[in-house]
Every structure is written in structure tokens, then in C-alpha cells.
Design a protein around this motif. Structure first.
Motif, PDB file in Angstrom:
ATOM      1  N   ASN A   1       2.869   6.045  -7.629  1.00 51.69           N
ATOM      2  CA  ASN A   1       2.891   4.667  -7.129  1.00 51.69           C
ATOM      3  C   ASN A   1       1.829   4.394  -6.072  1.00 51.69           C
ATOM      4  O   ASN A   1       1.762   3.292  -5.520  1.00 51.69           O
ATOM      5  CB  ASN A   1       4.287   4.302  -6.591  1.00 51.69           C
ATOM      6  N   GLY A   2       1.018   5.426  -5.763  1.00 52.51           N
ATOM      7  CA  GLY A   2      -0.092   5.227  -4.837  1.00 52.51           C
ATOM      8  C   GLY A   2       0.328   4.926  -3.410  1.00 52.51           C
ATOM      9  O   GLY A   2      -0.360   4.202  -2.697  1.00 52.51           O
ATOM     10  N   MET A   3       1.452   5.515  -2.965  1.00 52.52           N
ATOM     11  CA  MET A   3       1.937   5.275  -1.614  1.00 52.52           C
ATOM     12  C   MET A   3       1.932   6.579  -0.808  1.00 52.52           C
ATOM     13  O   MET A   3       2.045   7.673  -1.363  1.00 52.52           O
ATOM     14  CB  MET A   3       3.348   4.694  -1.636  1.00 52.52           C
ATOM     15  N   VAL A   4       1.831   6.422   0.517  1.00 47.93           N
ATOM     16  CA  VAL A   4       1.928   7.544   1.441  1.00 47.93           C
ATOM     17  C   VAL A   4       3.128   7.293   2.344  1.00 47.93           C
ATOM     18  O   VAL A   4       3.242   6.222   2.951  1.00 47.93           O
ATOM     19  CB  VAL A   4       0.651   7.701   2.291  1.00 47.93           C
ATOM     20  N   TYR A   5       4.025   8.277   2.425  1.00 45.04           N
ATOM     21  CA  TYR A   5       5.236   8.153   3.235  1.00 45.04           C
ATOM     22  C   TYR A   5       5.149   9.142   4.403  1.00 45.04           C
ATOM     23  O   TYR A   5       4.926  10.328   4.203  1.00 45.04           O
ATOM     24  CB  TYR A   5       6.481   8.459   2.414  1.00 45.04           C
ATOM     25  N   VAL A   6       5.343   8.630   5.613  1.00 45.86           N
ATOM     26  CA  VAL A   6       5.286   9.456   6.822  1.00 45.86           C
ATOM     27  C   VAL A   6       6.654   9.429   7.488  1.00 45.86           C
ATOM     28  O   VAL A   6       7.114   8.370   7.941  1.00 45.86           O
ATOM     29  CB  VAL A   6       4.210   8.948   7.806  1.00 45.86           C
ATOM     30  N   TYR A   7       7.310  10.584   7.513  1.00 42.96           N
ATOM     31  CA  TYR A   7       8.645  10.683   8.114  1.00 42.96           C
ATOM     32  C   TYR A   7       8.524  10.636   9.628  1.00 42.96           C
ATOM     33  O   TYR A   7       7.693  11.318  10.228  1.00 42.96           O
ATOM     34  CB  TYR A   7       9.309  11.983   7.682  1.00 42.96           C
ATOM     35  N   GLN A   8       9.382   9.823  10.267  1.00 41.28           N
ATOM     36  CA  GLN A   8       9.354   9.677  11.718  1.00 41.28           C
ATOM     37  C   GLN A   8      10.724   9.953  12.306  1.00 41.28           C
ATOM     38  O   GLN A   8      11.700  10.178  11.594  1.00 41.28           O
ATOM     39  CB  GLN A   8       8.872   8.267  12.081  1.00 41.28           C
ATOM     40  N   SER A   9      10.803   9.957  13.644  1.00 44.45           N
ATOM     41  CA  SER A   9      12.051  10.273  14.320  1.00 44.45           C
ATOM     42  C   SER A   9      13.132   9.264  13.950  1.00 44.45           C
ATOM     43  O   SER A   9      12.863   8.090  13.708  1.00 44.45           O
ATOM     44  CB  SER A   9      11.841  10.264  15.839  1.00 44.45           C
ATOM     45  N   GLY A  10      14.350   9.767  13.883  1.00 45.71           N
ATOM     46  CA  GLY A  10      15.466   8.912  13.526  1.00 45.71           C
ATOM     47  C   GLY A  10      15.584   8.641  12.044  1.00 45.71           C
ATOM     48  O   GLY A  10      16.427   7.851  11.615  1.00 45.71           O
ATOM     49  N   GLY A  11      14.740   9.270  11.233  1.00 48.68           N
ATOM     50  CA  GLY A  11      14.791   9.072   9.796  1.00 48.68           C
ATOM     51  C   GLY A  11      14.042   7.857   9.301  1.00 48.68           C
ATOM     52  O   GLY A  11      14.082   7.556   8.103  1.00 48.68           O
ATOM     53  N   THR A  12      13.357   7.140  10.190  1.00 49.33           N
ATOM     54  CA  THR A  12      12.547   6.008   9.738  1.00 49.33           C
ATOM     55  C   THR A  12      11.302   6.527   9.030  1.00 49.33           C
ATOM     56  O   THR A  12      10.834   7.636   9.298  1.00 49.33           O
ATOM     57  CB  THR A  12      12.134   5.115  10.917  1.00 49.33           C
ATOM     58  N   VAL A  13      10.769   5.721   8.139  1.00 49.43           N
ATOM     59  CA  VAL A  13       9.626   6.134   7.332  1.00 49.43           C
ATOM     60  C   VAL A  13       8.538   5.064   7.404  1.00 49.43           C
ATOM     61  O   VAL A  13       8.809   3.876   7.220  1.00 49.43           O
ATOM     62  CB  VAL A  13      10.035   6.369   5.867  1.00 49.43           C
ATOM     63  N   LEU A  14       7.339   5.514   7.693  1.00 44.46           N
ATOM     64  CA  LEU A  14       6.171   4.640   7.650  1.00 44.46           C
ATOM     65  C   LEU A  14       5.595   4.712   6.238  1.00 44.46           C
ATOM     66  O   LEU A  14       5.249   5.795   5.765  1.00 44.46           O
ATOM     67  CB  LEU A  14       5.135   5.093   8.681  1.00 44.46           C
ATOM     68  N   THR A  15       5.510   3.589   5.564  1.00 45.24           N
ATOM     69  CA  THR A  15       5.026   3.530   4.182  1.00 45.24           C
ATOM     70  C   THR A  15       3.709   2.767   4.145  1.00 45.24           C
ATOM     71  O   THR A  15       3.646   1.614   4.566  1.00 45.24           O
ATOM     72  CB  THR A  15       6.054   2.838   3.273  1.00 45.24           C
ATOM     73  N   ILE A  16       2.670   3.427   3.642  1.00 54.00           N
ATOM     74  CA  ILE A  16       1.334   2.833   3.636  1.00 54.00           C
ATOM     75  C   ILE A  16       0.700   3.062   2.273  1.00 54.00           C
ATOM     76  O   ILE A  16       0.732   4.182   1.749  1.00 54.00           O
ATOM     77  CB  ILE A  16       0.433   3.466   4.719  1.00 54.00           C
ATOM     78  N   PRO A  17       0.099   2.046   1.670  1.00 53.42           N
ATOM     79  CA  PRO A  17      -0.629   2.265   0.408  1.00 53.42           C
ATOM     80  C   PRO A  17      -1.810   3.216   0.621  1.00 53.42           C
ATOM     81  O   PRO A  17      -2.554   3.105   1.599  1.00 53.42           O
ATOM     82  CB  PRO A  17      -1.110   0.853   0.026  1.00 53.42           C
ATOM     83  N   TRP A  18      -1.959   4.143  -0.303  1.00 57.75           N
ATOM     84  CA  TRP A  18      -3.046   5.120  -0.251  1.00 57.75           C
ATOM     85  C   TRP A  18      -4.399   4.448  -0.138  1.00 57.75           C
ATOM     86  O   TRP A  18      -5.264   4.878   0.633  1.00 57.75           O
ATOM     87  CB  TRP A  18      -2.958   6.009  -1.481  1.00 57.75           C
TER      88      TRP A  18
END
Length: 362
Positions: A144-161
Motif C-alpha cells: 500500500n506504499g505506507m510507512v508506519y512508525v510506532y510511538q509511545s502509548g501505541g500511537t502510530v505515525l502513518t506517512i506515504p512512502w
């Protein structure tokens, strides 16, 4: 200004200062192309940062995983010194109440004003790693061409590649220079950086080795499926952190890992420090939670049922310590790493044939 009363962010990536503010900054040595490979690359490697690779996603450790426990050790050591000095000064001042001169009390107040803020700041440092996450994974989803970055508290930063720009910058150290690749989220002007995502490694071996790592990630996201089996074969072993905590022995081995026997000389000198560091690292791992991706990320990253490409820690070779410490003879080394090197050579040949011809045509 440093505020000793402000709690440090739980997510190590949020404590990572921006090394540059614009893509045009002079500290940036190179901005990589995501669509075009480099025909001059000599090899491809994940440099021991791959947690899992399959046909859907590539998961990596975070940049600060290697030195997890360092803040805890440094915080404990210096906190004991400065807080001990604060307590000693307080006790002696109390015992001498009414007998000390103005000069002695003035000196005591100066010591209090220095040691107390430092003690509070060092306490923050000492507790900045425990009770958070064992690591902060980064997932590259090629489907799907996405990058997922796991952060504190289980939140996720989602950014298109395709939105990210990947830049290499160098940091001058007292005895060497280190190179790092950072994913940058540009602003509306295309130059101002609004967010940085440091990739897991920094190396002092030269910028050409950063290209080896970058092409590993770029090929995974951009090239055809025929590259995937060879990319997986370039990964000799994976850190055992997926859905479990790293053990003490593996943590010590990871701190001591090396690429050749020549590293034994350096590690022999560093071993007492690394051995001590392995215990706060183990404490951090035992007190921290195992990262769990949100259900929507897991659904987007669900691999095919019969995926032919799938490598994780369960596929690590026996006696993994030999691979991590390069503690093996030439014959064993050649046998263990024959698949890795031949897979890398095949990918390099494809890249040269594809992008070398494009450059010649251009």
C-alpha cells in the motif's frame, strides 16, 4: 533551555533533535532517489536491523535500540553522585545549624542550587527508558506504499512512502565522522522539514556503506517481486524482539556484535563497560511493554497465507553468537554467509543492468 522538572518523552524518536531544518541545509550530504536505483552500489544489507521481512512489509528496529539502557546506566551513576552530594550537604548543614558562618551557609546554598536541579534532571534521564516500549518499530509496507512508525502509548505515525524524502547527513565526532539516514516530511514549500524519522543505523565506515543500507530499503519498496527472495537472503539473522522481550544474553551479544574478528580487539577493551551496560539494558527490557500494532495497521500489513518470503527471529541460525561475534573459521564463515553474499551479488547485478543502461541511454 533545559528544564529539569519537565518529563522526558517516552518515545526515543521524539527526543531526537532535528539535525537540520531544511532539505537545502549544508549538513545534508545527499538526498536519495526513491524511484531510481544506484548502479554503483557494491552490496545490499539490512545491517542487523531487520525484525521481519515478507512480501507485504519490512519491519525494522528503531535507531536507539542498540544502546537501550545507556540512559538508565548514566542516569543512575551520576544521580547517585549528585544526589549523594546534595544529601551530604544537607545533613552536615543540619548538624552544624547555628554554628556555621555566613560564608559556609552561602557555599551550602550554592551547592544545593546546583546539585538539586541536576539530581532532578538525572532522575528524569534514569527513568526515561523503563516502563515504556522494548523498541519502537518502523514498518515499510510495499503493497500500500505506507510507512508506519510506532510511538509511545501505541500511537502510530502513518506517512506515504512517496511523501518522504530520505537524506543522509554527517556528524563530526572527536575521532571520527558518523553518517545517518533520516526520513524527512517536507512542508508545503518542499524544503522546510516538519518531521524527521531516523532510520535504525549510523555508521562511521563511510557514506558508501549508507548506500548499501538505503538500497536494501529502496529495493524492497520499489523493485519487483523477483527481488524479494534475494533481499530476504541478505538478512543473516533477526533481533528476537517481535512479540517477546530480548533476553539478557542476546542483549549483551548485540552490544558486542562485530563484522570481523578484528573487532575482538576493540570489544576486549570495551567488554567490561558493555557487560555492565547489559544489566540496565535487561532491566529496561523487563520493565517495558512489547509493542503491539493497532488492528488497522495489522490488517493493512497482513501477509499472504502462503507467502514464500518470510523471515524473522524464528529462522535465526543455531549458535547465533558465532554470527554476531564473527567467531568462526573461514570455512564456516563461507558456508554460513554464502547465501547472503550471493543474494546480494545477484541484486547488484540486476541494479547495474537496469539503472546502468538507463544512465547510458540518458
Amino acid at each position: 533551555m533545559f528544564n529539569p522538572f519537565k518529563r522526558l518523552p517516552a518515545d526515543p524518536s521524539k527526543r531526537f533533535y532535528k539535525p537540520f531544518l531544511r532539505l537545502s541545509d549544508k549538513n545534508i550530504s545527499r538526498i536519495y532517489s526513491q524511484s531510481a536505483g544506484d548502479p554503483d552500489v557494491k552490496a545490499l544489507s539490512g545491517f542487523d536491523s531487520v525484525v521481519r521481512i515478507n512480501s507485504t512489509y519490512l519491519e525494522l528496529i528503531d535507531r536507539f535500540y542498540k544502546w537501550r539502557g545507556t540512559n538508565t546506566l548514566a542516569g543512575v551513576f551520576f544521580f547517585c553522585i549528585f544526589f549523594g552530594l546534595f544529601c551530604y550537604n544537607t545533613i552536615t548543614a543540619g548538624l552544624g545549624w547555628g554554628r556555621y558562618s555566613f560564608g559556609v551557609w552561602f557555599g551550602a546554598i550554592i551547592i544545593w542550587s546546583i546539585t538539586l536541579p541536576l539530581s532532578i534532571g538525572l532522575y528524569r534521564l534514569m527513568t526515561s527508558e523503563i516502563f515504556f516500549s522494548t523498541y519502537y518499530p518502523i514498518r515499510f509496507n510495499r503493497k500500500n506504499g505506507m510507512v508506519y512508525v510506532y510511538q509511545s502509548g501505541g500511537t502510530v505515525l502513518t506517512i506515504p512512502w512517496k511523501t518522504l524524502r530520505f537524506a543522509m547527513y554527517e556528524t563530526k565526532m572527536p575521532l571520527s565522522t558518523q553518517w545517518t539516514i533520516v526520513g524527512c516530511v517536507p512542508g508545503e514549500d518542499g524544503d522546510t522539514i516538519t518531521r524527521t524519522i531516523p532510520l535504525p543505523i549510523d555508521l562511521s565506515w563511510g557514506p558508501e556503506m549508507m548506500l548499501v543500507y538505503w538500497e536494501f530499503i529502496r529495493c524492497y519498496m520499489e523493485e519487483s517481486d523477483e527481488y524479494l527472495p534475494d533481499l530476504a537472503d541478505t538478512v543473516p539473522w533477526c533481533p528476537p524482539v517481535e512479540n517477546r522481550r530480548e533476553g539478557w544474553l542476546f542483549g549483551l551479544l548485540y552490544l558486542c556484535k562485530q563484522v570481523s574478528r578484528l573487532g575482538l580487539v576493540v570489544n576486549a577493551l570495551q567488554f567490561p563497560i558493555l557487560f555492565v551496560l547489559s544489566f540496565p539494558r535487561w532491566l529496561v527490557m523487563r520493565t517495558s511493554t512489547i509493542p503491539v500494532w493497532p488492528s488497522e495497521v495489522e490488517a493493512a500489513c497482513r501477509p499472504d497465507e502462503n507467502d514464500p518470503v518470510n523471515k524473522g527471529a524464528e529462522h535465526n541460525p543455531p549458535q547465533i553468537w558465532r554470527s554476531m561475534l564473527a567467531w568462526q573459521g573461514k570455512e564456516r564463515f563461507a558456508k554460513v554467509f554464502a547465501r547472503e553474499h550471493s543474494a546480494s551479488d545477484r541484486i547488484v547485478a540486476r541494479l547495474k543492468a537496469k539503472y546502468g543502461e538507463e544512465n547510458d541511454a540518458g
